[in-house]
Motif scaffolding. Structure first.
Motif, mmCIF file in Angstrom:
data_model
loop_
_atom_site.group_PDB
_atom_site.id
_atom_site.type_symbol
_atom_site.label_atom_id
_atom_site.label_comp_id
_atom_site.label_asym_id
_atom_site.label_seq_id
_atom_site.Cartn_x
_atom_site.Cartn_y
_atom_site.Cartn_z
ATOM 1 N N ALA A 9 -5.603 -10.626 -2.901
ATOM 2 C CA ALA A 9 -4.810 -11.742 -2.373
ATOM 3 C C ALA A 9 -3.442 -11.848 -3.031
ATOM 4 C CB ALA A 9 -5.577 -13.050 -2.555
ATOM 5 N N GLU A 10 -3.345 -11.445 -4.325
ATOM 6 C CA GLU A 10 -2.085 -11.604 -5.044
ATOM 7 C C GLU A 10 -1.055 -10.555 -4.639
ATOM 8 O OE1 GLU A 10 -2.879 -11.592 -9.177
ATOM 9 O OE2 GLU A 10 -4.012 -13.481 -9.164
ATOM 10 N N THR A 11 -1.507 -9.306 -4.430
ATOM 11 C CA THR A 11 -0.563 -8.222 -4.146
ATOM 12 C C THR A 11 -0.683 -7.680 -2.733
ATOM 13 O OG1 THR A 11 -2.143 -6.626 -5.046
ATOM 14 C CG2 THR A 11 -0.494 -7.520 -6.561
ATOM 15 N N ASP A 12 -1.677 -8.123 -1.956
ATOM 16 C CA ASP A 12 -1.905 -7.641 -0.596
ATOM 17 C C ASP A 12 -2.111 -6.128 -0.579
ATOM 18 O OD1 ASP A 12 -2.291 -8.125 2.114
ATOM 19 O OD2 ASP A 12 -0.252 -7.496 2.582
ATOM 20 N N GLU A 54 -1.030 1.247 -2.562
ATOM 21 C CA GLU A 54 -0.306 1.104 -3.822
ATOM 22 C C GLU A 54 1.118 1.625 -3.701
ATOM 23 O OE1 GLU A 54 -2.781 3.126 -6.568
ATOM 24 O OE2 GLU A 54 -4.331 1.568 -6.580
ATOM 25 N N ILE A 55 1.281 2.762 -3.025
ATOM 26 C CA ILE A 55 2.619 3.320 -2.844
ATOM 27 C C ILE A 55 3.458 2.425 -1.943
ATOM 28 C CG2 ILE A 55 3.931 5.268 -1.895
ATOM 29 C CD1 ILE A 55 1.685 7.100 -2.819
ATOM 30 N N GLU A 56 2.842 1.889 -0.879
ATOM 31 C CA GLU A 56 3.574 0.986 -0.001
ATOM 32 C C GLU A 56 4.002 -0.281 -0.745
ATOM 33 O OE1 GLU A 56 4.472 1.312 3.590
ATOM 34 O OE2 GLU A 56 4.334 3.243 2.557
ATOM 35 N N ASN A 57 3.156 -0.740 -1.651
ATOM 36 C CA ASN A 57 3.509 -1.919 -2.434
ATOM 37 C C ASN A 57 4.712 -1.643 -3.331
ATOM 38 O OD1 ASN A 57 2.858 -4.690 -3.338
ATOM 39 N ND2 ASN A 57 2.426 -3.698 -5.287
ATOM 40 N N LEU A 58 4.743 -0.450 -3.921
ATOM 41 C CA LEU A 58 5.897 -0.070 -4.739
ATOM 42 C C LEU A 58 7.159 0.046 -3.887
ATOM 43 C CD1 LEU A 58 4.240 2.591 -7.065
ATOM 44 C CD2 LEU A 58 5.175 0.390 -7.762
ATOM 45 N N ARG A 59 7.004 0.619 -2.687
ATOM 46 C CA ARG A 59 8.157 0.732 -1.784
ATOM 47 C C ARG A 59 8.700 -0.653 -1.428
ATOM 48 N NH1 ARG A 59 7.049 3.137 3.420
ATOM 49 N NH2 ARG A 59 9.288 3.302 3.572
ATOM 50 N N GLU A 60 7.798 -1.588 -1.180
ATOM 51 C CA GLU A 60 8.225 -2.936 -0.821
ATOM 52 C C GLU A 60 8.941 -3.605 -1.986
ATOM 53 O OE1 GLU A 60 8.944 -6.178 1.504
ATOM 54 O OE2 GLU A 60 8.223 -4.183 2.072
ATOM 55 N N GLN A 61 8.452 -3.369 -3.190
ATOM 56 C CA GLN A 61 9.133 -3.914 -4.362
ATOM 57 C C GLN A 61 10.554 -3.370 -4.464
ATOM 58 O OE1 GLN A 61 6.851 -3.432 -7.971
ATOM 59 N NE2 GLN A 61 4.960 -4.096 -6.966
ATOM 60 N N ARG A 62 10.708 -2.080 -4.176
ATOM 61 C CA ARG A 62 12.048 -1.471 -4.222
ATOM 62 C C ARG A 62 12.952 -2.081 -3.151
ATOM 63 N NH1 ARG A 62 12.312 0.486 -9.192
ATOM 64 N NH2 ARG A 62 10.838 2.171 -9.591
ATOM 65 N N ARG A 63 12.389 -2.277 -1.958
ATOM 66 C CA ARG A 63 13.208 -2.837 -0.881
ATOM 67 C C ARG A 63 13.663 -4.257 -1.215
ATOM 68 N NH1 ARG A 63 9.738 0.165 2.804
ATOM 69 N NH2 ARG A 63 8.206 -1.506 2.754
ATOM 70 N N ARG A 64 12.778 -5.013 -1.845
ATOM 71 C CA ARG A 64 13.138 -6.380 -2.187
ATOM 72 C C ARG A 64 14.123 -6.437 -3.349
ATOM 73 N NH1 ARG A 64 7.171 -9.358 -1.818
ATOM 74 N NH2 ARG A 64 6.892 -9.077 0.426
ATOM 75 N N SER A 65 14.132 -5.418 -4.179
ATOM 76 C CA SER A 65 15.031 -5.388 -5.321
ATOM 77 C C SER A 65 16.315 -4.665 -4.938
ATOM 78 C CB SER A 65 14.377 -4.641 -6.475
ATOM 79 O OG SER A 65 13.988 -5.505 -7.482
ATOM 80 N N ASP A 115 17.450 7.011 -18.020
ATOM 81 C CA ASP A 115 17.289 8.229 -17.213
ATOM 82 C C ASP A 115 15.911 8.268 -16.564
ATOM 83 O OD1 ASP A 115 19.828 9.076 -17.825
ATOM 84 O OD2 ASP A 115 19.205 10.448 -19.419
ATOM 85 N N GLN A 116 14.897 7.836 -17.316
ATOM 86 C CA GLN A 116 13.539 7.794 -16.773
ATOM 87 C C GLN A 116 13.437 6.801 -15.622
ATOM 88 O OE1 GLN A 116 10.571 6.636 -19.632
ATOM 89 N NE2 GLN A 116 8.907 6.678 -18.144
ATOM 90 N N LEU A 117 14.040 5.628 -15.788
ATOM 91 C CA LEU A 117 14.018 4.620 -14.723
ATOM 92 C C LEU A 117 14.752 5.116 -13.489
ATOM 93 C CD1 LEU A 117 14.698 1.364 -16.784
ATOM 94 C CD2 LEU A 117 12.535 2.099 -15.776
ATOM 95 N N SER A 118 15.848 5.836 -13.704
ATOM 96 C CA SER A 118 16.609 6.376 -12.573
ATOM 97 C C SER A 118 15.783 7.412 -11.814
ATOM 98 C CB SER A 118 17.907 7.009 -13.085
ATOM 99 O OG SER A 118 18.662 7.538 -12.011
ATOM 100 N N ALA A 119 15.060 8.264 -12.554
ATOM 101 C CA ALA A 119 14.217 9.276 -11.912
ATOM 102 C C ALA A 119 13.092 8.620 -11.123
ATOM 103 C CB ALA A 119 13.642 10.221 -12.974
ATOM 104 N N GLU A 120 12.499 7.555 -11.678
ATOM 105 C CA GLU A 120 11.432 6.851 -10.983
ATOM 106 C C GLU A 120 11.955 6.198 -9.712
ATOM 107 O OE1 GLU A 120 9.789 4.121 -13.758
ATOM 108 O OE2 GLU A 120 8.720 5.650 -14.908
ATOM 109 N N TYR A 121 13.157 5.652 -9.795
ATOM 110 C CA TYR A 121 13.746 5.018 -8.613
ATOM 111 C C TYR A 121 13.934 6.042 -7.493
ATOM 112 C CZ TYR A 121 16.946 2.621 -5.514
ATOM 113 O OH TYR A 121 17.512 2.076 -4.406
ATOM 114 N N GLU A 122 14.462 7.212 -7.840
ATOM 115 C CA GLU A 122 14.673 8.254 -6.833
ATOM 116 C C GLU A 122 13.350 8.719 -6.247
ATOM 117 O OE1 GLU A 122 17.507 9.216 -5.556
ATOM 118 O OE2 GLU A 122 18.516 7.745 -6.840
ATOM 119 N N LYS A 123 12.335 8.787 -7.096
ATOM 120 C CA LYS A 123 11.022 9.251 -6.635
ATOM 121 C C LYS A 123 10.451 8.342 -5.572
ATOM 122 C CE LYS A 123 6.301 10.036 -8.290
ATOM 123 N NZ LYS A 123 5.400 9.992 -9.468
ATOM 124 N N TRP A 124 10.608 7.036 -5.742
ATOM 125 C CA TRP A 124 9.992 6.097 -4.823
ATOM 126 C C TRP A 124 10.877 5.714 -3.650
ATOM 127 C CZ3 TRP A 124 5.190 6.316 -5.192
ATOM 128 C CH2 TRP A 124 4.550 6.430 -6.422
#
Length: 223
Positions: A9-12, A54-65, A115-124
């Motif tokens: 319910a918290e993360t759908d 889980e991947i879709e949830n991460l994608r949605e977090q990126r879109r909202r940010s 650099d790690q955060l940038s790589a993670e951003y590109e990955k997702w």
């Protein structure tokens, strides 16, 4: 109405198939071909669903940010400028030791982390640009593999008198995709998934066929 999924319910996020949906999947056919390990079938469907969700949830977090990437790039530029200033400060220091005792005087830890955060951003973000959703395509391919390899089904469908796609695979994909994604596809949308899978296989099989070398004709040789 059929409840298609169990979600956090918290993360759908999809967690598991409801018993009602699972029984509907088992009832797709009156008689299934071969011996089927139903517990393994359910496990692999739910595993595929959780990974997709889980991947879709991460994608949605990126879109909202929307500001995330801009903030990250600003932090990297600022860190670069700060490193230059710190080096300048050290070079102008009478003792040359003004930065001694700092936990990260060269800011290497900060730079590595950014650099790690940038790589993670590109990955997702990069793989899911435009209309193509590789995560969705991966889910569809996994469900088709389950259908063929574990349920011993045929990759195909037929049409009813109203020219609507029907068949066991149509029902299987409708139940599983609705359960995992939370959206309902019509029979023609599901048929397009099957058709795309067939086309990919035809392309793959054509690449495997090597052209037969034809003997070269000598100049002046007649057929």
């Amino acid at each position: 109405m059929l409840r298609s999924t169990s979600r956090n319910a918290e993360t759908d996020i999809f967690t598991q198939l409801t018993q009602e949906t699972w029984e509907a999947i088992q009832a797709i056919r009156r008689k299934w071909p071969g011996e089927i390990d139903w517990s393994e079938v359910r496990r692999t469907i739910e595993e595929a669903g959780r990974e997709f969700s889980e991947i879709e949830n991460l994608r949605e977090q990126r879109r909202r940010s929307v500001e995330y990437k801009a903030a990250l790039e600003t932090a990297q530029r600022t860190l670069g400028s700060l490193k230059v200033k710190l080096l300048q400060l050290e070079s102008l220091s009478p003792s040359g030791k003004d930065l001694d005792g700092l936990p990260d005087p060269d800011l290497k830890l900060h730079e590595a982390r950014l650099d790690q955060l940038s790589a993670e951003y590109e990955k997702w973000s990069t793989p899911f640009g435009g209309r193509n959703n590789r995560n969705r395509e991966r889910l569809e391919n996994r469900l088709l593999s389950i259908w063929e390899e574990q349920l011993h089904g045929r990759l195909g469908s037929s049409l009813n008198k109203f020219d609507e796609p029907i068949g066991p695979l149509i029902r299987f994909l409708k139940l599983t995709l609705t359960a995992i994604t939370g959206t309902r596809l019509g029979p023609h949308g599901i048929r397009s998934i099957i058709d795309k899978a067939k086309k990919r296989r035809r392309r793959g099989s054509s690449k495997e066929r090597k052209p037969v070398a034809r003997p070269l004709r000598r100049q002046g040789q007649k057929n």
